[in-house]
Scaffold this motif. Structure first.
Motif, mmCIF file in Angstrom:
data_model
loop_
_atom_site.group_PDB
_atom_site.id
_atom_site.type_symbol
_atom_site.label_atom_id
_atom_site.label_comp_id
_atom_site.label_asym_id
_atom_site.label_seq_id
_atom_site.Cartn_x
_atom_site.Cartn_y
_atom_site.Cartn_z
ATOM 1 N N GLU A 92 0.825 -1.205 0.000
ATOM 2 C CA GLU A 92 0.000 0.000 0.000
ATOM 3 C C GLU A 92 0.865 1.263 0.000
ATOM 4 O OE1 GLU A 92 -3.583 2.066 -0.176
ATOM 5 O OE2 GLU A 92 -3.182 -0.063 -0.454
ATOM 6 N N LEU A 93 1.924 1.268 0.775
ATOM 7 C CA LEU A 93 2.808 2.434 0.818
ATOM 8 C C LEU A 93 3.574 2.605 -0.494
ATOM 9 C CD1 LEU A 93 4.076 2.149 4.487
ATOM 10 C CD2 LEU A 93 2.557 3.912 3.551
ATOM 11 N N GLU A 94 3.991 1.499 -1.086
ATOM 12 C CA GLU A 94 4.658 1.585 -2.387
ATOM 13 C C GLU A 94 3.701 2.129 -3.445
ATOM 14 O OE1 GLU A 94 6.287 -2.387 -2.903
ATOM 15 O OE2 GLU A 94 8.289 -1.546 -2.591
ATOM 16 N N ALA A 95 2.439 1.711 -3.401
ATOM 17 C CA ALA A 95 1.439 2.219 -4.345
ATOM 18 C C ALA A 95 1.233 3.719 -4.167
ATOM 19 C CB ALA A 95 0.129 1.475 -4.173
ATOM 20 N N LEU A 111 7.265 5.464 9.860
ATOM 21 C CA LEU A 111 6.600 5.926 11.082
ATOM 22 C C LEU A 111 7.300 7.149 11.657
ATOM 23 C CD1 LEU A 111 5.687 2.638 12.940
ATOM 24 C CD2 LEU A 111 4.093 4.408 12.182
ATOM 25 N N HIS A 112 8.606 7.185 11.540
ATOM 26 C CA HIS A 112 9.396 8.299 12.081
ATOM 27 C C HIS A 112 9.313 9.539 11.189
ATOM 28 C CE1 HIS A 112 12.641 10.298 14.214
ATOM 29 N NE2 HIS A 112 13.265 10.476 13.067
ATOM 30 N N THR A 113 9.403 9.329 9.881
ATOM 31 C CA THR A 113 9.484 10.469 8.965
ATOM 32 C C THR A 113 8.135 10.935 8.433
ATOM 33 O OG1 THR A 113 9.826 9.019 7.057
ATOM 34 C CG2 THR A 113 11.808 9.822 8.207
ATOM 35 N N ASN A 114 7.143 10.027 8.369
ATOM 36 C CA ASN A 114 5.855 10.388 7.789
ATOM 37 C C ASN A 114 4.734 9.540 8.395
ATOM 38 O OD1 ASN A 114 3.716 11.182 6.185
ATOM 39 N ND2 ASN A 114 4.874 11.095 4.279
ATOM 40 N N PRO A 115 4.454 9.718 9.683
ATOM 41 C CA PRO A 115 3.413 8.903 10.319
ATOM 42 C C PRO A 115 2.043 9.080 9.669
ATOM 43 C CG PRO A 115 4.088 10.699 11.763
ATOM 44 C CD PRO A 115 5.036 10.680 10.605
ATOM 45 N N GLN A 116 1.801 10.222 9.059
ATOM 46 C CA GLN A 116 0.515 10.451 8.397
ATOM 47 C C GLN A 116 0.307 9.472 7.241
ATOM 48 O OE1 GLN A 116 -1.880 12.423 9.517
ATOM 49 N NE2 GLN A 116 -3.250 11.894 7.838
ATOM 50 N N ALA A 117 1.364 9.107 6.552
ATOM 51 C CA ALA A 117 1.253 8.155 5.448
ATOM 52 C C ALA A 117 0.777 6.798 5.941
ATOM 53 C CB ALA A 117 2.593 8.012 4.733
ATOM 54 N N VAL A 118 1.255 6.384 7.105
ATOM 55 C CA VAL A 118 0.827 5.106 7.684
ATOM 56 C C VAL A 118 -0.633 5.204 8.111
ATOM 57 C CG1 VAL A 118 1.235 3.438 9.539
ATOM 58 C CG2 VAL A 118 3.171 4.525 8.379
ATOM 59 N N LYS A 119 -1.004 6.310 8.719
ATOM 60 C CA LYS A 119 -2.402 6.518 9.128
ATOM 61 C C LYS A 119 -3.325 6.472 7.914
ATOM 62 C CE LYS A 119 -5.442 9.798 11.454
ATOM 63 N NZ LYS A 119 -5.535 11.091 12.138
ATOM 64 N N GLU A 120 -2.929 7.133 6.836
ATOM 65 C CA GLU A 120 -3.755 7.145 5.630
ATOM 66 C C GLU A 120 -3.878 5.751 5.015
ATOM 67 O OE1 GLU A 120 -1.890 10.178 3.280
ATOM 68 O OE2 GLU A 120 -2.654 11.781 4.574
ATOM 69 N N ALA A 121 -2.806 4.982 5.036
ATOM 70 C CA ALA A 121 -2.868 3.608 4.517
ATOM 71 C C ALA A 121 -3.845 2.778 5.347
ATOM 72 C CB ALA A 121 -1.474 2.973 4.531
ATOM 73 N N HIS A 122 -3.776 2.911 6.667
ATOM 74 C CA HIS A 122 -4.706 2.182 7.536
ATOM 75 C C HIS A 122 -6.147 2.621 7.278
ATOM 76 C CE1 HIS A 122 -1.756 -0.061 9.706
ATOM 77 N NE2 HIS A 122 -1.243 0.970 10.346
ATOM 78 N N CYS A 123 -6.360 3.894 7.065
ATOM 79 C CA CYS A 123 -7.714 4.387 6.770
ATOM 80 C C CYS A 123 -8.241 3.798 5.469
ATOM 81 C CB CYS A 123 -7.729 5.914 6.717
ATOM 82 S SG CYS A 123 -7.609 6.692 8.344
ATOM 83 N N ARG A 124 -7.370 3.649 4.477
ATOM 84 C CA ARG A 124 -7.799 3.038 3.215
ATOM 85 C C ARG A 124 -8.223 1.586 3.437
ATOM 86 N NH1 ARG A 124 -3.672 6.399 1.358
ATOM 87 N NH2 ARG A 124 -2.100 4.763 1.294
ATOM 88 N N PHE A 125 -7.483 0.862 4.253
ATOM 89 C CA PHE A 125 -7.865 -0.523 4.563
ATOM 90 C C PHE A 125 -9.240 -0.567 5.231
ATOM 91 C CE2 PHE A 125 -3.111 -1.508 4.888
ATOM 92 C CZ PHE A 125 -3.060 -2.084 3.632
ATOM 93 N N LEU A 126 -9.466 0.328 6.186
ATOM 94 C CA LEU A 126 -10.751 0.355 6.876
ATOM 95 C C LEU A 126 -11.887 0.712 5.929
ATOM 96 C CD1 LEU A 126 -9.625 2.027 10.216
ATOM 97 C CD2 LEU A 126 -10.306 -0.370 9.881
ATOM 98 N N ARG A 127 -11.661 1.675 5.055
ATOM 99 C CA ARG A 127 -12.694 2.050 4.079
ATOM 100 C C ARG A 127 -13.017 0.902 3.126
ATOM 101 N NH1 ARG A 127 -9.959 7.051 4.075
ATOM 102 N NH2 ARG A 127 -8.898 6.522 2.134
ATOM 103 N N CYS A 128 -12.045 0.027 2.894
ATOM 104 C CA CYS A 128 -12.258 -1.126 2.008
ATOM 105 C C CYS A 128 -12.871 -2.314 2.735
ATOM 106 C CB CYS A 128 -10.940 -1.536 1.358
ATOM 107 S SG CYS A 128 -10.386 -0.349 0.115
ATOM 108 N N GLY A 129 -13.149 -2.158 4.033
ATOM 109 C CA GLY A 129 -13.851 -3.210 4.751
ATOM 110 C C GLY A 129 -13.070 -3.989 5.781
ATOM 111 N N ALA A 130 -11.829 -3.627 6.027
ATOM 112 C CA ALA A 130 -11.056 -4.349 7.037
ATOM 113 C C ALA A 130 -11.675 -4.153 8.417
ATOM 114 C CB ALA A 130 -9.602 -3.875 7.049
#
Length: 73
Positions: A15-18, A34-53
């Motif tokens: 997901e992060l590579e995409a 996580l250290h340099t761009n925690p928002q990117a990880v949060k956004e990836a997790h949000c995409r998983f949740l929106r897709c039904g995880a």
């Protein structure tokens, strides 16, 4: 057992590579992002949740004081 299946999140690295992050060849890629761009990880997790995880996992399994201090010092 009439329980519905539980849907887990997908591959965080994929997901992060995409999303444009270069993580190949970095043994501490998740800790570094996580250290340099925690928002990117949060956004990836949000995409998983929106897709039904139903369950999302952390991205901290590689994080350690020894690993990060020598890499980012």
């Amino acid at each position: 057992m009439d329980e519905d299946p539980v849907i887990l999140d997908g591959g965080l690295a994929t997901e992060l590579e995409a999303a444009g992050f270069q993580i190949q060849g970095d043994p501490l890629w998740s800790a570094k992002i996580l250290h340099t761009n925690p928002q990117a990880v949060k956004e990836a997790h949000c995409r998983f949740l929106r897709c039904g995880a139903d369950v999302i996992t952390t991205a901290t399994y590689q994080a350690s004081v020894e690993g990060s201090s020598s890499t980012w010092a």
